[in-house]
Enzyme design. Structure first.
Site, PDB file in Angstrom:
ATOM      1  N   GLY A  37      -5.922  -4.067  -3.491  1.00  0.00           N
ATOM      2  CA  GLY A  37      -4.645  -4.712  -3.244  1.00  0.00           C
ATOM      3  C   GLY A  37      -4.886  -6.176  -2.979  1.00  0.00           C
ATOM      4  O   GLY A  37      -5.988  -6.673  -3.184  1.00  0.00           O
ATOM      5  N   VAL A  38      -3.856  -6.869  -2.523  1.00  0.00           N
ATOM      6  CA  VAL A  38      -3.968  -8.303  -2.305  1.00  0.00           C
ATOM      7  C   VAL A  38      -5.082  -8.626  -1.318  1.00  0.00           C
ATOM      8  O   VAL A  38      -5.888  -9.514  -1.531  1.00  0.00           O
ATOM      9  CB  VAL A  38      -2.643  -8.873  -1.799  1.00  0.00           C
ATOM     10  CG1 VAL A  38      -2.850 -10.251  -1.197  1.00  0.00           C
ATOM     11  CG2 VAL A  38      -1.637  -8.945  -2.917  1.00  0.00           C
ATOM     12  N   LYS A  42     -12.797   0.813   3.168  1.00  0.00           N
ATOM     13  CA  LYS A  42     -11.747  -0.153   2.863  1.00  0.00           C
ATOM     14  C   LYS A  42     -12.233  -1.515   3.341  1.00  0.00           C
ATOM     15  O   LYS A  42     -12.481  -1.703   4.531  1.00  0.00           O
ATOM     16  CB  LYS A  42     -10.456   0.242   3.572  1.00  0.00           C
ATOM     17  CG  LYS A  42      -9.310  -0.693   3.290  1.00  0.00           C
ATOM     18  CD  LYS A  42      -7.986  -0.033   3.625  1.00  0.00           C
ATOM     19  CE  LYS A  42      -7.320  -0.723   4.782  1.00  0.00           C
ATOM     20  NZ  LYS A  42      -6.097  -0.064   5.204  1.00  0.00           N
ATOM     21  N   ASP A  68       5.774   3.833   7.873  1.00  0.00           N
ATOM     22  CA  ASP A  68       5.605   3.663   6.431  1.00  0.00           C
ATOM     23  C   ASP A  68       5.270   4.987   5.757  1.00  0.00           C
ATOM     24  O   ASP A  68       4.299   5.093   5.011  1.00  0.00           O
ATOM     25  CB  ASP A  68       4.537   2.607   6.143  1.00  0.00           C
ATOM     26  CG  ASP A  68       4.716   1.964   4.767  1.00  0.00           C
ATOM     27  OD1 ASP A  68       5.770   2.193   4.149  1.00  0.00           O
ATOM     28  OD2 ASP A  68       3.803   1.250   4.315  1.00  0.00           O
TER      29      ASP A  68
END
Lengths: 506, 334
Positions: free
Chosen positions: A26-27, A47, A141
């Site tokens: 991801g970013v 990660k 989320d």
């Protein structure tokens, strides 16, 4: 209890791990499959969060690390450990071989999972939610992209990037004593957000997770969350969700399914369960514990069923990730609060590819580049006027290279903008369509209809505005592009002259 | 008739007393028979959880101030806090978390409009030493750390921690390899240095020499990226606070400090560069710059001006641009 888990101590240095390959990105984060060398090359997921990227606020990262360290439940993804490697934070986690449910759905079940499998997943997630809520945590989320699956059918809730604890006092509100049970900042992913989260001035609690859980149920059933074909604008969502009823969501999804193929049939228990989660009034939504006692979960099958019926057909995470790459997906463009799993991140905002374009326009990065470009342009023309003594010459050569790079970047940006524009137009059409459908429903009195018409006009206007804005932006971009090309041309000419001069003098 | 056989509901004070008895039992009989111990532990966990729901309320009810006051009074009347802290490593994860939340909440409970937790801690300051030492034990570090942060909400307690030997330990805890613990320690360190303005100002002026020597060498010049980043941010926040202006003037008059900050300005990390700029500008803005500062700035004038002119934040920041323009003007005029 974790004494069991703690017996294995994972080393806190990057040298003890060997990164095998990327399984997601991801970013601000990349997820790797890796092995831990001192522990007999045990497989883990790592990660790597880039702390230098603007989105990675250190306090958020700390909160996520702490949440992951202190939660212990079979349905919650826990970190083995975390440590920094230069400007990256490495979070070592169990490797979930089957990836996220979002990626499973998008690669094999684009129209959703069959009901028995949905029940299995939702039940596991409710266990996780029940634990979290009991601890005073709000996940904030919940969605298929944050539900990870291992090859043995273990299902875990992941990504605590935005989770918050109602027991933790926030520095900003630390002067008052007990006001910490509500949050007022926006967090989560819009399509899954509960109305009271979007109306964030009201404050919200654990029931916001129940809403997102209901949306996730629909996502699993239909392959994507309801209303995800609408553009992502906070104001728009606000108005739509304020009158979203299950029937709407159902009808709409059913309608879409009709277009593709036969209508999907779901049990009454399932519909009822979802409807209760999507109550406008948070206090009317059942708790996770209560949901676990709902008839829908009565005859829920075992995870084995899930393994046989869903996982067997699914390619491994790394295969899926590679496929995406080959298919020309730009995983790098993805948004990432960071979950352990890969392709998901691209679609943080659901399976509507418009959003990927939006992310390319993410304000932080491209703008910076453009600004620099503009400055270079100015410097450049200055340089030219002041004519070439030796030093200026060298500098401008370096800049020339720079400029060439930027120009290429521009070239790729403009088509993106164009496609964004057309996709916006397309969406406007779709919204009109949906709204026309809503407006024509019978059995509605004039007032409601009138109100809706007003809203409809509002939407159209706001969309028109967006289209206009983008048009303007596009014009600006094209102008800048032209300027850049001209500058580049000038430079080329100049350097060839230089060369000729050099040749002639030698 | 039915009511006759129902046991009388326990008062909040009963819950505290029972928990205290169980803690004493667990503390003394840790090696007793497994089955017996398990049973007591389960009961203990239940009691701690009950205290939590009295203090925080639950899904059915909001907390009642009268019940909270009773509980708080009984809790601090006996030596419950000490017992709970000492026994924490023996509890399981869930009970540890509940206990931490209970202790956190009790710091804010008023009885007859007094924070009796503060009085208790003042009489039992060694407990704070114990909490700080928690950073050396991975299993309890986050729990002790969270308790400690709540305790230093009391100004007198924060003063004690600041002025004790504990303060030196933070320079190491902040750099522990385990990120959860290191970042918890640095959150506490930051809280100590920012929360109670007058106390911090007093501490910094009294302990200026050793504190900034440690701060510079261990934190600002640490090989660890995140340590440097957090430290330079904290330094900026501290020096820019009006209550610390005397300390700030002293800090920005030192050539050695300037050199450290100028090195941070050259970092590849944008975040560190920007935070370093917010401290660097103070050296430049100082109207009574010592000669050695001026000469460093003059010697490096061209390099500095070049660096600053390329210097941009990701987001547009008017204040930053204004500061930058000012700094450039000052340096150019030297």
């Amino acid at each position: 209890m974790t004494e069991e888990g703690r017996k294995i101590t994972y080393p806190l240095d990057s040298g003890s791990y060997r990164l095998l390959y990327e399984v997601g990105s991801g970013v601000s984060a990349v997820v790797y499959k890796a092995t831990c060398l001192p522990l007999n090359s045990a497989v883990v997921a790592i990660k790597a969060i880039d702390l230098e990227r603007s989105r990675a606020n250190l306090d958020d990262v700390r909160r996520e690390a702490k949440a992951m360290a202190l939660l212990s439940h079979p349905n919650i993804l826990q970190a083995h450990c975390s440590f920094t490697v230069n400007s990256h934070l490495w979070v070592v986690m169990p490797f979930m071989a089957a990836g996220s449910l979002h990626s499973i759905i998008s690669s094999l079940f684009p129209d959703g999972l069959p009901e028995p499998s949905i029940a299995i997943v939702l039940k596991e997630i409710l266990h996780a939610l029940s634990y979290l809520h009991d601890q005073g945590h709000i996940h904030r989320d919940i969605k298929a992209g944050n539900i990870l699956v291992d090859s043995d059918g273990t299902i875990k809730l992941a990504d605590f990037g935005v989770s918050a604890s109602i027991y933790e006092s926030h520095p900003s509100s630390s002067s008052t004593s007990s006001s910490s049970s509500f949050f007022n900042d926006m967090a989560g992913t819009p399509y899954w957000m509960a109305p009271e989260v979007i109306h964030s001035h009201v404050g919200y609690g654990i029931k916001a997770d129940i809403w997102s859980f209901g949306i996730t149920a629909l996502e699993l059933a239909h392959g994507r969350p309801p209303l995800s074909h609408l553009p992502l604008s906070k104001s728009l969502m606000m108005r739509i969700t304020s009158r979203l009823r299950l029937e709407d969501a159902h009808e709409q999804c059913a309608k879409e399914n009709d277009k593709k193929k036969k209508k999907k049939k779901f049990s009454k228990a399932f519909k009822e369960m979802v409807a209760s989660c999507l109550s406008q009034d948070p206090s009317k939504r059942p708790s996770a514990d209560k949901l676990l006692r709902h008839p829908f979960f009565k005859n829920c099958k075992s995870p084995d069923y899930f393994v046989k019926n869903v996982l067997q057909a699914v390619p491994t995470v790394e295969e899926r990730f590679k496929e995406r790459r080959i298919a020309g997906g730009h995983p790098d463009e993805a948004d990432s609060g960071g979950s352990a799993s890969p392709p998901v991140k691209n679609r943080r905002v659901s399976g509507w590819n418009f959003n990927e374009d939006v992310f390319k326009l993410d304000p932080v990065y491209p703008e910076e580049i453009e600004d620099k470009c503009a400055i270079k342009c100015i410097q450049l023309s200055g340089d030219e006027l002041s004519n070439g003594d030796q030093e200026g010459n060298e500098e401008s050569k370096v800049e020339e290279e720079d400029l060439a790079k930027k120009a290429i970047l521009k070239e790729s940006l403009v088509p993106n903008l164009v496609s964004l524009l057309s996709s916006l137009e397309l969406q406007r059409g779709m919204v009109m369509d949906v709204l026309a459908h809503c407006g024509c429903k019978d059995g509605q009195d004039e007032k409601v209809r009138e109100q809706r018409e007003q809203q409809l006009l509002g939407y159209v206007r706001s969309l028109q505005q967006t289209v206009d804005d983008l048009n303007l932006q596009l014009q600006r971009e094209m102008k800048r592009n032209r300027e850049l090309e001209e500058a580049l041309d000038r430079l080329r000419r100049k350097s060839s002259e230089e060369q000729q001069r050099a040749i002639s003098t030698s | 008739m039915k009511g006759l056989f129902k046991s009388k509901p326990r008062t909040p004070a009963d819950v505290v007393r029972q928990m205290r008895d169980l803690l004493i039992y667990v503390d003394l009989n840790w090696n007793s028979q497994e089955a017996k111990r398990e049973e007591k532990m389960a009961e203990l966990n239940k009691n701690i959880r009950e205290m939590k729901s009295i203090l925080y309320g639950n899904s059915e009810a909001e907390p009642l101030s009268e019940a909270c006051a009773q509980l708080t009074q009984e809790f601090f009347k006996g030596n419950t806090l000490r017992l709970l802290i000492v026994c924490l490593p023996k509890l399981n994860l869930e009970a540890r978390k509940d206990a931490t939340q209970v202790v956190a909440n009790l710091q804010r409970q008023q009885v007859h409009s007094r924070l009796i937790a503060s009085d208790y801690l003042e009489a039992n300051k060694d407990l704070l030493d114990l909490l700080v030492s928690g950073y050396e034990n991975m299993d309890i570090a986050l729990h002790y750390g969270a308790m400690l942060r709540e305790c230093i909400r009391h100004q007198s307690i924060a003063r004690y921690v600041l002025e004790s030997e504990n303060m030196r330990k933070f320079f190491n805890s902040i750099q522990l390899p385990n990120f959860d613990i290191a970042s918890d320690a640095s959150a506490t360190f930051k809280e100590l240095l920012t929360r109670h303005k007058s106390t911090v100002a007093e501490f910094l002026s009294k302990n200026y020499d050793w504190f900034f020597k440690e701060f510079n060498s261990k934190l600002l010049e640490s090989p660890n990226y995140i340590t440097r980043r957090q430290a330079v941010k904290l330094l900026g926040d501290t020096l820019l606070d009006r209550s610390n202006s005397a300390v700030m003037v002293r800090y920005v008059s030192s050539k050695d400090n300037l050199m450290i900050l100028m090195n941070l300005l050259r970092e590849t990390s944008k975040n560190i560069q920007i935070e370093a700029f917010h401290v660097f500008k103070l050296f430049v803005a100082n109207q009574n710059k010592p000669q050695e500062i001026v000469s460093i700035l003059v010697t490096n004038r061209n390099k500095l001006l070049r660096l600053l002119s390329d210097f941009k934040t990701d987001k547009e920041d008017e204040q930053f641009e204004a500061d930058k323009a000012q700094v450039i003007k000052e340096i150019a005029a030297l």
